[in-house]
Design a protein around this motif. Structure first.
Motif, PDB file in Angstrom:
ATOM      1  N   ASP A   1      -2.033  -3.603  10.134  1.00 42.74           N
ATOM      2  CA  ASP A   1      -0.723  -3.981  10.640  1.00 42.74           C
ATOM      3  C   ASP A   1       0.307  -2.953  10.177  1.00 42.74           C
ATOM      4  O   ASP A   1       0.246  -2.449   9.047  1.00 42.74           O
ATOM      5  CB  ASP A   1      -0.349  -5.374  10.122  1.00 42.74           C
ATOM      6  CG  ASP A   1       0.980  -5.859  10.648  1.00 42.74           C
ATOM      7  OD1 ASP A   1       1.001  -6.463  11.733  1.00 42.74           O
ATOM      8  OD2 ASP A   1       2.000  -5.622   9.975  1.00 42.74           O
ATOM      9  N   GLU A   2       1.271  -2.643  11.041  1.00 41.09           N
ATOM     10  CA  GLU A   2       2.207  -1.568  10.744  1.00 41.09           C
ATOM     11  C   GLU A   2       3.014  -1.817   9.469  1.00 41.09           C
ATOM     12  O   GLU A   2       3.403  -0.867   8.782  1.00 41.09           O
ATOM     13  CB  GLU A   2       3.158  -1.351  11.922  1.00 41.09           C
ATOM     14  CG  GLU A   2       4.010  -2.555  12.288  1.00 41.09           C
ATOM     15  CD  GLU A   2       4.894  -2.301  13.499  1.00 41.09           C
ATOM     16  OE1 GLU A   2       4.777  -1.201  14.077  1.00 41.09           O
ATOM     17  OE2 GLU A   2       5.690  -3.195  13.843  1.00 41.09           O
ATOM     18  N   ALA A   3       3.246  -3.084   9.134  1.00 40.67           N
ATOM     19  CA  ALA A   3       3.998  -3.388   7.915  1.00 40.67           C
ATOM     20  C   ALA A   3       3.212  -3.056   6.654  1.00 40.67           C
ATOM     21  O   ALA A   3       3.781  -2.959   5.560  1.00 40.67           O
ATOM     22  CB  ALA A   3       4.399  -4.861   7.906  1.00 40.67           C
ATOM     23  N   PHE A   4       1.902  -2.876   6.793  1.00 36.53           N
ATOM     24  CA  PHE A   4       1.033  -2.602   5.653  1.00 36.53           C
ATOM     25  C   PHE A   4       0.654  -1.127   5.548  1.00 36.53           C
ATOM     26  O   PHE A   4      -0.164  -0.752   4.708  1.00 36.53           O
ATOM     27  CB  PHE A   4      -0.243  -3.443   5.763  1.00 36.53           C
ATOM     28  CG  PHE A   4      -0.034  -4.913   5.533  1.00 36.53           C
ATOM     29  CD1 PHE A   4      -0.505  -5.532   4.386  1.00 36.53           C
ATOM     30  CD2 PHE A   4       0.620  -5.693   6.474  1.00 36.53           C
ATOM     31  CE1 PHE A   4      -0.333  -6.891   4.175  1.00 36.53           C
ATOM     32  CE2 PHE A   4       0.811  -7.051   6.275  1.00 36.53           C
ATOM     33  CZ  PHE A   4       0.335  -7.647   5.118  1.00 36.53           C
ATOM     34  N   ALA A   5       1.214  -0.291   6.386  1.00 38.70           N
ATOM     35  CA  ALA A   5       0.836   1.133   6.443  1.00 38.70           C
ATOM     36  C   ALA A   5       0.971   1.781   5.064  1.00 38.70           C
ATOM     37  O   ALA A   5       1.987   1.644   4.385  1.00 38.70           O
ATOM     38  CB  ALA A   5       1.710   1.862   7.449  1.00 38.70           C
ATOM     39  N   GLY A   6      -0.101   2.468   4.667  1.00 39.27           N
ATOM     40  CA  GLY A   6      -0.087   3.214   3.417  1.00 39.27           C
ATOM     41  C   GLY A   6      -0.295   2.378   2.167  1.00 39.27           C
ATOM     42  O   GLY A   6      -0.219   2.912   1.052  1.00 39.27           O
ATOM     43  N   ARG A   7      -0.576   1.087   2.300  1.00 43.15           N
ATOM     44  CA  ARG A   7      -0.675   0.221   1.114  1.00 43.15           C
ATOM     45  C   ARG A   7      -2.116  -0.116   0.712  1.00 43.15           C
ATOM     46  O   ARG A   7      -2.344  -0.707  -0.334  1.00 43.15           O
ATOM     47  CB  ARG A   7       0.112  -1.069   1.341  1.00 43.15           C
ATOM     48  CG  ARG A   7       1.625  -0.845   1.417  1.00 43.15           C
ATOM     49  CD  ARG A   7       2.367  -2.165   1.396  1.00 43.15           C
ATOM     50  NE  ARG A   7       3.810  -1.986   1.426  1.00 43.15           N
ATOM     51  CZ  ARG A   7       4.567  -1.792   0.343  1.00 43.15           C
ATOM     52  NH1 ARG A   7       3.997  -1.724  -0.854  1.00 43.15           N
ATOM     53  NH2 ARG A   7       5.870  -1.648   0.438  1.00 43.15           N
ATOM     54  N   ASN A   8      -3.079   0.188   1.555  1.00 45.25           N
ATOM     55  CA  ASN A   8      -4.493   0.001   1.218  1.00 45.25           C
ATOM     56  C   ASN A   8      -4.822  -1.441   0.834  1.00 45.25           C
ATOM     57  O   ASN A   8      -5.485  -1.716  -0.165  1.00 45.25           O
ATOM     58  CB  ASN A   8      -4.892   0.953   0.073  1.00 45.25           C
ATOM     59  CG  ASN A   8      -6.403   1.134  -0.016  1.00 45.25           C
ATOM     60  OD1 ASN A   8      -7.087   1.177   1.012  1.00 45.25           O
ATOM     61  ND2 ASN A   8      -6.920   1.232  -1.224  1.00 45.25           N
ATOM     62  N   ILE A   9      -4.359  -2.369   1.651  1.00 50.86           N
ATOM     63  CA  ILE A   9      -4.649  -3.792   1.434  1.00 50.86           C
ATOM     64  C   ILE A   9      -6.002  -4.110   2.068  1.00 50.86           C
ATOM     65  O   ILE A   9      -6.197  -3.916   3.269  1.00 50.86           O
ATOM     66  CB  ILE A   9      -3.562  -4.691   2.052  1.00 50.86           C
ATOM     67  CG1 ILE A   9      -2.185  -4.315   1.519  1.00 50.86           C
ATOM     68  CG2 ILE A   9      -3.880  -6.158   1.780  1.00 50.86           C
ATOM     69  CD1 ILE A   9      -2.016  -4.462   0.044  1.00 50.86           C
ATOM     70  N   THR A  10      -6.926  -4.632   1.283  1.00 51.81           N
ATOM     71  CA  THR A  10      -8.273  -4.916   1.767  1.00 51.81           C
ATOM     72  C   THR A  10      -8.422  -6.361   2.217  1.00 51.81           C
ATOM     73  O   THR A  10      -7.579  -7.217   1.936  1.00 51.81           O
ATOM     74  CB  THR A  10      -9.304  -4.648   0.666  1.00 51.81           C
ATOM     75  OG1 THR A  10      -9.135  -5.625  -0.379  1.00 51.81           O
ATOM     76  CG2 THR A  10      -9.137  -3.247   0.083  1.00 51.81           C
ATOM     77  N   GLY A  11      -9.540  -6.639   2.881  1.00 51.34           N
ATOM     78  CA  GLY A  11      -9.850  -7.999   3.290  1.00 51.34           C
ATOM     79  C   GLY A  11      -9.995  -8.935   2.103  1.00 51.34           C
ATOM     80  O   GLY A  11      -9.670 -10.125   2.190  1.00 51.34           O
ATOM     81  N   GLU A  12     -10.465  -8.412   0.977  1.00 52.89           N
ATOM     82  CA  GLU A  12     -10.567  -9.234  -0.223  1.00 52.89           C
ATOM     83  C   GLU A  12      -9.184  -9.696  -0.671  1.00 52.89           C
ATOM     84  O   GLU A  12      -8.982 -10.868  -0.995  1.00 52.89           O
ATOM     85  CB  GLU A  12     -11.237  -8.466  -1.354  1.00 52.89           C
ATOM     86  CG  GLU A  12     -11.392  -9.300  -2.613  1.00 52.89           C
ATOM     87  CD  GLU A  12     -12.064  -8.547  -3.748  1.00 52.89           C
ATOM     88  OE1 GLU A  12     -12.315  -9.175  -4.794  1.00 52.89           O
ATOM     89  OE2 GLU A  12     -12.328  -7.345  -3.586  1.00 52.89           O
ATOM     90  N   HIS A  13      -8.206  -8.776  -0.656  1.00 54.93           N
ATOM     91  CA  HIS A  13      -6.829  -9.148  -1.001  1.00 54.93           C
ATOM     92  C   HIS A  13      -6.312 -10.237  -0.064  1.00 54.93           C
ATOM     93  O   HIS A  13      -5.666 -11.198  -0.504  1.00 54.93           O
ATOM     94  CB  HIS A  13      -5.910  -7.924  -0.900  1.00 54.93           C
ATOM     95  CG  HIS A  13      -6.201  -6.853  -1.890  1.00 54.93           C
ATOM     96  ND1 HIS A  13      -5.984  -5.513  -1.627  1.00 54.93           N
ATOM     97  CD2 HIS A  13      -6.726  -6.911  -3.138  1.00 54.93           C
ATOM     98  CE1 HIS A  13      -6.329  -4.801  -2.672  1.00 54.93           C
ATOM     99  NE2 HIS A  13      -6.790  -5.615  -3.602  1.00 54.93           N
TER     100      HIS A  13
END
Length: 411
Positions: A190-202
């Protein structure tokens, strides 16, 4: 934020209505009249045949949703999560969501008094704030410790606007479809998460924690209305959370408060005030919200982003369940014909013209939403003719509901 709720004001209005009603009581002033006896029976059927079963279903479905998301988190870590697991979660979410939306004709009471409604059902989701929160390893660790539910301590961490149904919806649905296993195994795109490396586990850690809070709040609703008729385990969980569940400063459940109208201790002084509460504080209120806010804000351009359930694209399903909740309130059960002890049956007996008009407007509103459900999802095309037709039909229903409430109060 959502919702403008008529609560205390509507109850006061109901009491005021009764002061203007014609008195068909027996002359001795002690025995209830024929109409009052009918209203008491209507109230019993409404509470036990509509409110209780819907809140029981909501509590059960959200409990299952929490268990499934905790299990999904563990399976993700073990590498054994399947698409079938995700699909089951989505199906449970839809069932829980339907139960909640089907309760919105009785948002007055515990849902409003304890702030449960905005706590579990606020939109739009602040994805930027969520992305920032889930980027913090400290917040993730705190959320991960909430497998027993109860997110009040984490509310400050993720923000209340990220809690409830729509925070979970964002994790498990996208573009009107169930989230894929492949997407959860990757990095949030999602564009709001760009560059943050949020995984499915998170994301699953967050969803499980929020589902625990959702379950607890729905237990609170159930216990607030059913009192000691709610499952013992649910009562114990609510007590553990130290949630309030009684009317005002007393010890009466909301169900008992309504069932015991006219008696000492109840906040409802007359049976006509109960009818007004159901029709005005309940049914009319959700009509106004669906037409004026849920559809109206996006359709009229007041707030184009004010769209409910945008990730599952089930807005019209939500709205249909909202108006179905009015049908249940009028018919005295979750069916399509009126129970003998129901507001609709009462009107059919004492004002057949009013009953016919109300049924016609109800059917038209449901039909308009059925057409909308089969068409373009509201989130994609907010300016469709379906939105306008649904708004008009719901507004017409709202007008007739208030006419019926006024007639019952005066006769």
């Amino acid at each position: 934020m959502k919702k403008i709720i008529y609560s205390a004001a509507a109850l006061i209005m109901g009491l005021a209505f009764t002061a203007c009603s014609s008195d068909d009581d027996n002359n001795d002033g002690n025995q209830p009249s024929e109409k009052e006896q009918a209203m008491q029976a209507i109230t019993n059927q409404y509470v036990e045949g509509v409110v209780f079963p819907i809140y029981k279903s909501l509590a059960a479905q959200t409990s299952t949703l929490f268990d499934q998301l905790v299990d999904a988190k563990a399976k993700y870590r073990a590498g054994s999560l399947t698409q079938g697991d995700i699909d089951k979660i989505c199906n449970t979410f839809i069932a829980a969501r339907s139960a909640w939306e089907s309760s919105e004709s009785f948002l007055y009471g515990a849902a409003t008094d304890f702030g449960i409604d905005p706590h579990i059902d606020t939109w739009p989701l602040d994805r930027t704030a969520l992305a920032k929160a889930l980027s913090s390893s400290e917040i993730i660790d705190d959320l991960d410790d909430l497998d027993d539910g109860g997110i009040d301590n984490a509310r400050a961490l993720v923000g209340e606007q990220q809690l409830g149904f729509h925070g979970i919806e964002f994790i498990i649905f996208r573009n009107g479809k169930n989230r894929t296993l492949a997407a959860l195994k990757g990095v949030e795109d999602d564009e709001a998460f760009a560059g943050r490396n949020i995984t499915g586990e998170h994301e699953l850690i967050f969803a499980a924690a929020v589902a625990g809070d959702l379950r607890d709040k729905c237990f609170q609703l159930e216990v607030s209305w059913l009192g000691d008729k709610a499952p013992q385990a649910h009562q114990e969980r609510v007590e553990e959370c130290e949630f309030p569940t009684t009317v005002g400063s007393g010890d009466s459940s909301y169900g008992d408060n309504m069932l015991n109208a006219t008696r000492a201790g109840s906040t409802l002084a007359t049976w006509r005030s109960v009818m007004s509460t159901i029709l005005v504080a309940g049914c009319s209120n959700i009509c106004a919200e669906v037409a004026g806010q849920k559809i109206g804000q996006a359709y009229l351009g007041t707030d184009p982003d004010y769209i409910e359930s945008p990730y599952s694209q089930r807005s019209y399903y939500d709205f249909f369940d909202n108006i179905s909740s009015i049908q249940y309130s009028l018919y005295g059960h979750q069916g399509t014909s009126s129970n003998a002890s129901s507001i609709m049956a009462y009107l059919q007996k004492y004002n057949a013209t009013m009953a016919a008009s109300l049924k016609s407007k109800l059917d038209a509103a449901l039909a308009a939403l059925n057409t909308a459900k089969a068409g373009t999802p509201f989130v994609v095309d907010s300016h469709s003719s379906n939105a306008k037709a649904a708004m008009d039909a719901i507004n017409a229903l709202d007008e007739t509901l208030n006419e019926a409430a006024s007639w019952i109060a005066a006769n």
